[in-house]
Design a protein around this motif. Structure first.
Motif, PDB file in Angstrom:
ATOM      1  N   LYS A   1       0.825  -1.203   0.000  1.00 48.40           N
ATOM      2  CA  LYS A   1       0.000   0.000   0.000  1.00 48.40           C
ATOM      3  C   LYS A   1       0.867   1.264   0.000  1.00 48.40           C
ATOM      4  CE  LYS A   1      -4.047  -2.054   0.381  1.00 48.40           C
ATOM      5  NZ  LYS A   1      -5.110  -1.895  -0.619  1.00 48.40           N
ATOM      6  N   LYS A   2       1.949   1.227  -0.765  1.00 45.99           N
ATOM      7  CA  LYS A   2       2.870   2.353  -0.752  1.00 45.99           C
ATOM      8  C   LYS A   2       2.214   3.651  -1.210  1.00 45.99           C
ATOM      9  CE  LYS A   2       7.212  -0.150  -1.277  1.00 45.99           C
ATOM     10  NZ  LYS A   2       8.372  -0.418  -2.149  1.00 45.99           N
ATOM     11  N   ALA A   3       1.301   3.534  -2.174  1.00 43.17           N
ATOM     12  CA  ALA A   3       0.700   4.725  -2.755  1.00 43.17           C
ATOM     13  C   ALA A   3      -0.500   5.226  -1.966  1.00 43.17           C
ATOM     14  CB  ALA A   3       0.295   4.459  -4.194  1.00 43.17           C
ATOM     15  N   VAL A   4      -0.862   4.558  -0.904  1.00 39.61           N
ATOM     16  CA  VAL A   4      -2.048   4.920  -0.138  1.00 39.61           C
ATOM     17  C   VAL A   4      -1.633   5.624   1.147  1.00 39.61           C
ATOM     18  CG1 VAL A   4      -4.127   4.064   0.985  1.00 39.61           C
ATOM     19  CG2 VAL A   4      -3.264   2.955  -1.075  1.00 39.61           C
ATOM     20  N   ASN A   5      -2.237   6.795   1.377  1.00 40.51           N
ATOM     21  CA  ASN A   5      -1.888   7.552   2.575  1.00 40.51           C
ATOM     22  C   ASN A   5      -2.513   6.948   3.831  1.00 40.51           C
ATOM     23  OD1 ASN A   5      -0.413   9.432   1.096  1.00 40.51           O
ATOM     24  ND2 ASN A   5      -2.262  10.593   0.579  1.00 40.51           N
ATOM     25  N   ALA A   6      -3.742   6.472   3.706  1.00 37.81           N
ATOM     26  CA  ALA A   6      -4.437   5.916   4.861  1.00 37.81           C
ATOM     27  C   ALA A   6      -5.121   4.618   4.460  1.00 37.81           C
ATOM     28  CB  ALA A   6      -5.461   6.907   5.397  1.00 37.81           C
ATOM     29  N   VAL A   7      -4.997   3.621   5.302  1.00 30.59           N
ATOM     30  CA  VAL A   7      -5.608   2.316   5.043  1.00 30.59           C
ATOM     31  C   VAL A   7      -6.785   2.141   6.002  1.00 30.59           C
ATOM     32  CG1 VAL A   7      -5.227  -0.164   4.971  1.00 30.59           C
ATOM     33  CG2 VAL A   7      -3.393   1.400   4.330  1.00 30.59           C
ATOM     34  N   ALA A   8      -7.938   1.818   5.434  1.00 28.18           N
ATOM     35  CA  ALA A   8      -9.154   1.703   6.250  1.00 28.18           C
ATOM     36  C   ALA A   8      -9.040   0.531   7.212  1.00 28.18           C
ATOM     37  CB  ALA A   8     -10.364   1.526   5.350  1.00 28.18           C
ATOM     38  N   LYS A   9      -9.298   0.807   8.462  1.00 26.95           N
ATOM     39  CA  LYS A   9      -9.320  -0.225   9.496  1.00 26.95           C
ATOM     40  C   LYS A   9     -10.755  -0.661   9.781  1.00 26.95           C
ATOM     41  CE  LYS A   9      -7.932  -0.951  14.332  1.00 26.95           C
ATOM     42  NZ  LYS A   9      -7.308  -0.307  15.513  1.00 26.95           N
ATOM     43  N   ASN A  10     -11.654   0.314   9.787  1.00 26.79           N
ATOM     44  CA  ASN A  10     -13.055   0.001  10.063  1.00 26.79           C
ATOM     45  C   ASN A  10     -13.904   1.187   9.645  1.00 26.79           C
ATOM     46  OD1 ASN A  10     -15.437  -1.224  11.268  1.00 26.79           O
ATOM     47  ND2 ASN A  10     -15.196   0.288  12.896  1.00 26.79           N
ATOM     48  N   TYR A  11     -15.074   0.883   9.089  1.00 22.59           N
ATOM     49  CA  TYR A  11     -16.078   1.931   8.926  1.00 22.59           C
ATOM     50  C   TYR A  11     -17.441   1.324   9.208  1.00 22.59           C
ATOM     51  CZ  TYR A  11     -15.998   0.242   4.007  1.00 22.59           C
ATOM     52  OH  TYR A  11     -15.988  -0.511   2.859  1.00 22.59           O
ATOM     53  N   GLN A  12     -18.208   2.064   9.979  1.00 23.04           N
ATOM     54  CA  GLN A  12     -19.474   1.555  10.468  1.00 23.04           C
ATOM     55  C   GLN A  12     -20.471   2.680  10.649  1.00 23.04           C
ATOM     56  OE1 GLN A  12     -17.993   0.055  14.353  1.00 23.04           O
ATOM     57  NE2 GLN A  12     -19.490   1.436  15.295  1.00 23.04           N
ATOM     58  N   THR A  13     -21.751   2.296  10.680  1.00 20.70           N
ATOM     59  CA  THR A  13     -22.824   3.261  10.894  1.00 20.70           C
ATOM     60  C   THR A  13     -23.649   2.809  12.086  1.00 20.70           C
ATOM     61  OG1 THR A  13     -22.921   3.622   8.499  1.00 20.70           O
ATOM     62  CG2 THR A  13     -24.752   4.458   9.817  1.00 20.70           C
ATOM     63  N   ASP A  14     -23.736   3.660  13.088  1.00 18.93           N
ATOM     64  CA  ASP A  14     -24.580   3.378  14.247  1.00 18.93           C
ATOM     65  C   ASP A  14     -26.009   3.800  13.900  1.00 18.93           C
ATOM     66  OD1 ASP A  14     -22.303   2.592  15.575  1.00 18.93           O
ATOM     67  OD2 ASP A  14     -21.961   4.568  16.448  1.00 18.93           O
ATOM     68  N   VAL A  15     -26.929   2.836  13.931  1.00 16.96           N
ATOM     69  CA  VAL A  15     -28.283   3.108  13.446  1.00 16.96           C
ATOM     70  C   VAL A  15     -29.334   2.653  14.447  1.00 16.96           C
ATOM     71  CG1 VAL A  15     -27.572   2.851  11.034  1.00 16.96           C
ATOM     72  CG2 VAL A  15     -28.475   0.868  12.274  1.00 16.96           C
ATOM     73  N   LYS A  16     -30.538   3.161  14.226  1.00 17.43           N
ATOM     74  CA  LYS A  16     -31.732   2.697  14.917  1.00 17.43           C
ATOM     75  C   LYS A  16     -32.756   2.296  13.861  1.00 17.43           C
ATOM     76  CE  LYS A  16     -31.454   5.412  19.200  1.00 17.43           C
ATOM     77  NZ  LYS A  16     -32.152   6.423  20.040  1.00 17.43           N
ATOM     78  N   LEU A  17     -33.347   1.115  14.060  1.00 20.34           N
ATOM     79  CA  LEU A  17     -34.362   0.618  13.139  1.00 20.34           C
ATOM     80  C   LEU A  17     -35.738   0.817  13.765  1.00 20.34           C
ATOM     81  CD1 LEU A  17     -35.042  -0.931  10.491  1.00 20.34           C
ATOM     82  CD2 LEU A  17     -34.876  -3.050  11.829  1.00 20.34           C
TER      83      LEU A  17
END
Length: 562
Positions: free
Chosen positions: A288-304
């Motif tokens: 990932k040399k060309a990538v500044n930041a590598v995603a570790k986690n992305y999530q959405t806190d929701v209510k159904l």
């Protein structure tokens, strides 16, 4: 319906080539063959017998193997064309009014034609589903056309067969034997074949040993599996069986969930985390040399939430909380057969822009306004005696066309405004066009201006809503299909016939639908044990004769050349 009467006196349906009772050839074409055609046991096949009425022609069309193969090829080619451009479910529509505009903007005229032909959503298009339906009909008709006669023939097959039938089998043997020797051979053959798990029947000086009849149904089981699979595919067009929708929801928003009638989703917060340099392994950094930041986690806190059954669509005043949880990649929110997956996101979407009404001469501010870019107001009060009227709003300013400002999409990607500013000094109002890094005064120089001061942003989550009631049907179809493949590949239908003739000869014949090597292995064992006549493989004999004739002709040609 015409009947064909065999020399044995049995009446056979029209189209039969081998007598159902004794196996004698009934047609001149069949009589001219050295080996009997055992593919369908010589039974009458409807598509090969009748071709007069419209029903006959339709039946014969769909029962044709060539037609079935042609439909499969056309379906595969169509599916291949559907891979030229991404399918609509993988195209982000958030920047466009509809899918047609998205394809035209991304791929030009070709994309527009591609979408109009239904190739952008090929598996749901009417013509692709028609192909699937035709393929299903072809499989059903072809299976009934051949399977039913084959089943009846094998179920009612006789033990005693005519000499012509035995002589026209690939494996054949004949030898002189006394009555006592023949009876002993029959007894030994029966004992040995039962030892090898054959089902043995005897009748009036004849013996039939049979094994693995179920192997003949392997291809038909394949067809059943395909029909179940195609049925599951077509069910995806029925409401409630298959849902695959996209939902873009901003932080703080409560939106109706597409495909989930009566359910609403509230996005409380979106979280995006990246690996720190210390957390990243050396080999991970290398990739990932060309990538500044590598995603570790992305999530959405929701209510159904669920709305009451009698609620008006869009009314969120009386919602009931059903579930609250974070939606993480590969960890969807599941409820009542539905699943909401975290698939995409957009960071820092513009939410609110703040402006100050400035006196250009003194650079003093008369007050500030905050414009909600999703739902802007028409008029804003500034101080005691001033106001700003938002005459026009362009969420995604794309330049001018014939002197008129244009917007590329309804999303606030590049907001621009036409303000009319009213102050005590300018009671008639002054007009100003304000965009990011651009301010114009189309009606002349103004005393006041709108100056950008700050912006509020928010994150947007891209969720996928899925429900699939056809999955178990598709899995069942696949399992049945593989069962048919296994049966057809690893088992074979083997038969051995013995016949004691009136002139003191013992005839032996054998047939299998595949794997002649194993059949011959069984024959070698029973021949040695029961002292049966030595058999010959008539197919191999014919092949040797053809090879010898070919060599002879080649030598003659060489002699002529010399």
């Amino acid at each position: 319906m015409k009947k064909i009467i065999c020399e044995c006196g049995h009446e056979n349906p029209e189209g039969t080539t081998l007598c159902e009772k004794c196996g004698s050839p009934l047609t001149e074409e069949e009589k001219s063959k050295k080996l009997a055609d055992m593919r369908y046991e010589g039974t009458a096949i409807r598509s090969k017998t009748y071709n007069k009425t419209i029903i006959d022609k339709i039946w014969n069309f769909f029962s044709s193997v060539k037609v079935g193969v042609a439909i499969i090829i056309i379906t595969l080619v169509a599916a291949g064309i559907g891979t030229f451009l991404p399918q609509v479910i993988y195209v982000s529509l958030t920047e466009y009014q509809d899918a047609a505009a998205a394809y035209k903007a991304a791929y030009g005229t070709f994309g527009s034609i591609y979408y109009k032909l239904g190739l952008a959503d090929i598996y749901s298009s009417w013509w692709f589903q028609t192909l699937i339906g035709m393929l299903g009909i072809s499989i059903i008709v072809a299976s009934l056309d051949r399977g039913i006669p084959l089943y009846k023939s094998l179920k009612n097959q006789r033990v005693k067969r005519h000499e012509n039938f035995l002589k026209r089998q690939r494996i054949f043997a004949s030898g002189e034997m006394s009555a006592e020797e023949a009876d002993k051979a029959f007894d030994l053959t029966e004992a040995k074949m039962k030892e090898m798990k054959y089902n043995v029947r005897r009748e009036e000086g004849a013996l039939l040993a049979e094994k693995g009849r179920f192997a003949r149904w392997g291809p038909y089981i394949n067809h059943v599996g395909l029909i179940i699979f195609l049925f599951g595919v077509m069910l995806r067009l029925m409401p409630g069986f298959y849902i695959d929708k996209t939902l873009w929801i901003r932080e703080g928003e409560t939106m109706a969930i597409p495909g989930m009638e009566g359910f609403y989703l509230e996005s409380k917060k979106f979280t995006f985390e990246t690996y720190s340099k210390d957390e990243q392994k050396e080999e991970f950094n290398e990739s990932k040399k060309a990538v500044n930041a590598v995603a570790k986690n992305y999530q959405t806190d929701v209510k159904l939430f669920k709305a009451p059954d009698d609620a008006v669509p869009g009314d969120t005043s009386n919602l009931t909380l059903v579930k609250e949880m974070p939606i993480i990649v590969n960890k969807p929110l599941k409820y009542d057969g539905y699943a909401l997956y975290q698939m995409d996101f957009r960071l820092n979407e513009l939410k609110t822009m703040h402006f100050d009404l400035i006196d250009k001469k003194s650079e003093k501010s008369l007050g500030s306004v905050a414009i909600d870019l999703t739902n802007p107001e028409k008029e804003y009060k500034v101080g005691k005696d001033s106001k700003v009227v938002l005459k026009k709003y362009f969420p995604d300013f794309a330049g001018f066309e014939d002197g008129e400002p244009q917007t590329a999409s309804p999303l606030p990607n590049n907001p621009a405004f036409i303000f009319v500013m009213y102050t005590p000094e300018t009671p008639k109002g002054e007009t100003s066009f304000v965009a990011i890094k651009q301010t114009l005064e189309p009606l002349g120089t103004t005393k006041y201006k709108m100056k950008f001061s700050a912006v509020d942003t928010r994150n947007v989550s891209g969720l996928t809503v899925r429900k699939d009631k056809t999955l178990m049907i598709l899995m069942l179809g696949g399992i049945v299909f593989m069962l048919g493949v296994t049966i057809g590949s690893y088992w074979s239908h083997r038969r051995l016939w013995l016949l004691k003739t009136k002139d003191g000869r013992l005839l032996m014949a054998s047939h299998t639908n595949k794997n002649w090597f194993s059949m011959k292995k069984d024959l070698d064992a029973v021949t040695e044990y029961a002292h049966l006549p030595v058999y010959v493989d008539q197919h191999d004999e014919d092949q040797k004769a053809e090879d010898a004739e070919k060599k002879s002709k080649d030598k003659e040609k060489e002699g002529d050349n010399i």
